[in-house]
Design an enzyme around this catalytic site. Sequence first.
Site, mmCIF file in Angstrom:
data_model
loop_
_atom_site.group_PDB
_atom_site.id
_atom_site.type_symbol
_atom_site.label_atom_id
_atom_site.label_comp_id
_atom_site.label_asym_id
_atom_site.label_seq_id
_atom_site.Cartn_x
_atom_site.Cartn_y
_atom_site.Cartn_z
ATOM 1 N N LYS A 138 0.818 -1.220 0.000
ATOM 2 C CA LYS A 138 0.000 0.000 0.000
ATOM 3 C C LYS A 138 0.847 1.263 0.000
ATOM 4 C CE LYS A 138 -4.558 -1.282 0.540
ATOM 5 N NZ LYS A 138 -4.613 -2.525 1.256
ATOM 6 N N SER A 158 1.161 -9.920 -0.260
ATOM 7 C CA SER A 158 0.919 -8.472 -0.215
ATOM 8 C C SER A 158 1.214 -7.772 1.096
ATOM 9 C CB SER A 158 -0.529 -8.198 -0.631
ATOM 10 O OG SER A 158 -1.418 -9.003 0.129
#
Length: 324
Positions: free
Chosen positions: A55, A308
């Site tokens: 992110k 992720s």
Amino acid sequence: MAETGVCLQDIYKARRTIAGQVRHTPLVSSPALSKIAGTNVRLKLETMQETGSFKLRGATNALAGLSPEERAQGVVGVSTGNHGRGVAHAAKALGVKAILCMSELVPQVKVDGIRALGAEARIIGRSQDEAQVEADRLVAEEGMVFVSPFDDPRVIAGQGTIGLELLEDLPDIDTVLVPLSGGGLISGIALALKTASPGIRVIGICMDRGAAMVESLAAGKPVEVEELPTLADSLGGGIGMDNRYTLEMVGRLVDDTVLLSEEQIAAGMAHAFHQERLVVEGGGSVGIGALIAGLAPNLGDKVAVVVSGRNVDTKRLAEIVGAG
Ligand SMILES: *Cc1c(COP(=O)(O)O)cnc(C)c1O
């Protein structure tokens, strides 16, 4: 919608913008998963970003694109934790004030990570939707600038830089498995890969507890889902009833979606820990979980799994890997 708002050029521009603040993460082969899946599996380790998740890419690109006036107003985000930490990191680097609105479902480790970077974390209600109400208020009453965790062209372009790295490090890639929630991550990656070659397969992996994107794709419009506690907390929440970019992009660019149970997510986390010696949070391990469960067919010869994020409470992790 005729105009998607994001093209390959934006991803190249994002790469230039975020270079130096965001790492080109390693793509490592996994002999254990290759054996399980019967093909060549590599792991794209976004766990190695400074904030522990990809992110940081989108948040850094989004904040870099703000005007001096917008920076002076400060930024506000709604987050399941990792976007908040990315925004907090980017805001600190630019000297911009940041407030992150989050629900009670966000694990403490993620709240602590945001506060450690000097941003304000506001805990509001039981869902992302309730946190969104507070963010909307801050925008309306205090003029702060909202930075979406996924439905923003700059965020999508930032996440898309993962696609460029995959093409460089594995030019003959056949398939990529990508965790899917709001769809910023997979939209950016799929745009990069499909522009390079439409034959590359892009598969989205969600948890079966409130898979908002999958239900919205089926309905052809944004669908509200109940937000339930899940091991994959970073995949929780809706896609926004006024979704502008990611629903269209996922519908156009993603080949397939797979849903995982809590047990299958836990199996992914346990495999990462025991076999790969990696700390991976639930949302980050769904690609691994899908391979172990045999739920991702037609993989081809060269497969990349986007791992992720790593921001999991250590006690939680110990419970899960202890059982595995
Ligand atoms: C946010 C997040 C995702 C999902 O990304 P979207 O862009 O919302 O689809 C996956 N894994 C982790 C660790 C995340 O933080």
